[in-house]
Design a protein around this motif. Structure first.
Motif, PDB file in Angstrom:
ATOM      1  N   VAL A 187      44.118  46.832  31.920  1.00  0.00           N
ATOM      2  CA  VAL A 187      45.421  47.308  32.409  1.00  0.00           C
ATOM      3  C   VAL A 187      45.699  46.577  33.724  1.00  0.00           C
ATOM      4  N   ARG A 188      46.785  45.801  33.723  1.00  0.00           N
ATOM      5  CA  ARG A 188      47.048  44.963  34.907  1.00  0.00           C
ATOM      6  C   ARG A 188      48.550  44.716  35.060  1.00  0.00           C
ATOM      7  N   THR A 189      48.988  44.675  36.293  1.00  0.00           N
ATOM      8  CA  THR A 189      50.366  44.299  36.602  1.00  0.00           C
ATOM      9  C   THR A 189      50.385  42.886  37.161  1.00  0.00           C
ATOM     10  N   GLY A 190      51.498  42.209  36.974  1.00  0.00           N
ATOM     11  CA  GLY A 190      51.615  40.847  37.483  1.00  0.00           C
ATOM     12  C   GLY A 190      52.209  39.931  36.440  1.00  0.00           C
ATOM     13  N   ALA A 191      52.781  38.805  36.909  1.00  0.00           N
ATOM     14  CA  ALA A 191      53.440  37.869  36.003  1.00  0.00           C
ATOM     15  C   ALA A 191      52.531  36.710  35.596  1.00  0.00           C
ATOM     16  N   ASP A 192      51.401  36.581  36.242  1.00  0.00           N
ATOM     17  CA  ASP A 192      50.524  35.433  35.998  1.00  0.00           C
ATOM     18  C   ASP A 192      49.384  35.787  35.042  1.00  0.00           C
ATOM     19  N   GLN A 193      49.707  36.432  33.930  1.00  0.00           N
ATOM     20  CA  GLN A 193      48.662  36.936  33.041  1.00  0.00           C
ATOM     21  C   GLN A 193      47.829  35.824  32.405  1.00  0.00           C
ATOM     22  N   ASP A 194      48.448  34.716  32.023  1.00  0.00           N
ATOM     23  CA  ASP A 194      47.687  33.625  31.414  1.00  0.00           C
ATOM     24  C   ASP A 194      46.685  33.031  32.407  1.00  0.00           C
ATOM     25  N   ILE A 196      35.418  43.052  36.509  1.00  0.00           N
ATOM     26  CA  ILE A 196      36.774  42.904  35.965  1.00  0.00           C
ATOM     27  C   ILE A 196      37.719  43.886  36.654  1.00  0.00           C
ATOM     28  N   GLY A 197      37.252  45.126  36.845  1.00  0.00           N
ATOM     29  CA  GLY A 197      38.099  46.141  37.452  1.00  0.00           C
ATOM     30  C   GLY A 197      38.462  45.857  38.897  1.00  0.00           C
ATOM     31  N   ALA A 198      37.654  44.997  39.560  1.00  0.00           N
ATOM     32  CA  ALA A 198      37.907  44.684  40.967  1.00  0.00           C
ATOM     33  C   ALA A 198      38.861  43.516  41.158  1.00  0.00           C
ATOM     34  N   GLN A 199      39.298  42.895  40.068  1.00  0.00           N
ATOM     35  CA  GLN A 199      40.173  41.730  40.202  1.00  0.00           C
ATOM     36  C   GLN A 199      41.600  42.147  40.580  1.00  0.00           C
ATOM     37  N   ASN A 200      42.312  41.212  41.138  1.00  0.00           N
ATOM     38  CA  ASN A 200      43.658  41.460  41.657  1.00  0.00           C
ATOM     39  C   ASN A 200      44.598  42.001  40.571  1.00  0.00           C
ATOM     40  N   GLY A 201      45.214  43.125  40.839  1.00  0.00           N
ATOM     41  CA  GLY A 201      46.202  43.703  39.936  1.00  0.00           C
ATOM     42  C   GLY A 201      45.636  44.580  38.856  1.00  0.00           C
ATOM     43  N   VAL A 202      44.322  44.650  38.691  1.00  0.00           N
ATOM     44  CA  VAL A 202      43.709  45.435  37.612  1.00  0.00           C
ATOM     45  C   VAL A 202      43.593  46.892  38.036  1.00  0.00           C
ATOM     46  N   THR A 203      44.103  47.771  37.175  1.00  0.00           N
ATOM     47  CA  THR A 203      44.028  49.205  37.456  1.00  0.00           C
ATOM     48  C   THR A 203      43.158  49.947  36.454  1.00  0.00           C
ATOM     49  N   GLY A 204      42.725  49.275  35.417  1.00  0.00           N
ATOM     50  CA  GLY A 204      41.874  49.950  34.435  1.00  0.00           C
ATOM     51  C   GLY A 204      41.260  48.978  33.452  1.00  0.00           C
TER      52      GLY A 204
END
Length: 295
Positions: free
Chosen positions: A251-258, A222-230
């Protein structure tokens, strides 16, 4: 967002055949044990009787697991399968203790056993138990409840095989003590198998991570996925002997959360067999954000 999937395959036909075969064989074997006085044959019959009870418990639990959740039991009744596995292991261990106690007392005062009759009945038992075990062979890898049923049948086939050897030894040497010695040896082997089943079912009952899931590997993935910081507050537990759940804060940044949640839920099922996933997405880190990644 939560994702759930189809219930496990129906094991009803396997349970029906296994129960029918074993009830018939227990009746035959108990009659033969009574007529011959064979403790090894009686031990086999007693263990088969606990297996019939165990199969009925496992069957009932499997049917409960397929029911949908209710207002009172929102997760459904899938954990009944874990309880069934634990009860099966308990029944085996109690039966083993009784047989060992009786066999030990008979070692000093052996009872004369008609070896040929015992051998014929035990050979029949090998066929019945091995055939019953085959009914659960495919399902045992992903279902602890089915594994318990398979273990019962497979160990019984082993018990019957040992009884055949003991009967052959008695016929060749007239060493009547072989009957009791075989009952003890087989009971000890069964106890080790039952203890493993008990330990695994107890771990699931106490919400332990299922043995087939590597928690650190899941957290790292999970932590290695795009945008994940924690990743933190990661919990993995069993909903039943076939269904595993996960809940985590990501903890993740990005607009495509769904889309991200859908992707992770699908991949966790495919890669780790986790069928029910709940993720809480956070847009900023907190003091626990790296907890699961560094443990």
């Amino acid at each position: 967002m939560a994702h759930d999937h189809a219930p496990p395959s129906d094991l009803g036909p396997a349970f029906r055949w296994a129960v029918g075969l074993n009830v018939t064989y227990v009746a035959v074997e108990a009659a033969a044990a009574s007529l011959t006085g064979s403790l090894a044959l009686f031990a086999d019959a007693a263990h088969n009787l606990t297996d019939v009870a165990g199969l009925l418990i496992a069957w009932f639990a499997a049917s409960l697991a397929n029911r949908s959740g209710t207002m009172s039991f929102t997760w459904g009744l899938g954990r009944a399968t874990i309880l069934a596995a634990m009860l099966n292991a308990t029944a085996i261990l109690i039966g083993v203790g009784i047989v060992i106690w009786e066999a030990a007392s008979r070692l000093t005062t052996p009872v004369e056993i008609p070896g040929l009759t015992v051998m014929i009945v035990a050979l029949l038992g090998i066929g019945v138990n091995a055939g019953s075990a085959l009914l659960f062979m495919k399902s045992r890898k992903g279902d602890l409840n089915a594994k318990g049923a398979f273990l019962h049948m497979a160990t019984d086939a082993g018990v019957s095989g040992a009884v055949v050897l003991a009967a052959g030894g008695i016929m060749l040497t007239n060493w009547q003590w072989l009957d009791s010695a075989t009952a003890i040896a087989v009971s000890v082997v069964i106890a080790f198998s039952a203890w493993g089943l008990m330990r695994e079912s107890l771990e699931l009952f106490l919400d332990g991570v299922p043995s087939g899931v590597d928690r650190h590997a899941v957290a790292a993935w999970i932590g290695a996925q795009n945008g994940v910081t924690g990743v933190h507050d990661l919990h993995i537990w069993a909903l039943s002997t076939t269904r595993t759940a996960l809940a985590a804060h990501v903890v993740r940044t990005g607009a495509d959360q769904d889309d991200f949640i859908d992707f992770v839920a699908d991949e966790l099922e495919h890669e780790f067999g986790i069928s029910h996933v709940t993720l809480q997405i956070e847009s900023y880190p907190c003091e626990r954000a790296q907890q699961c990644l560094v443990e």
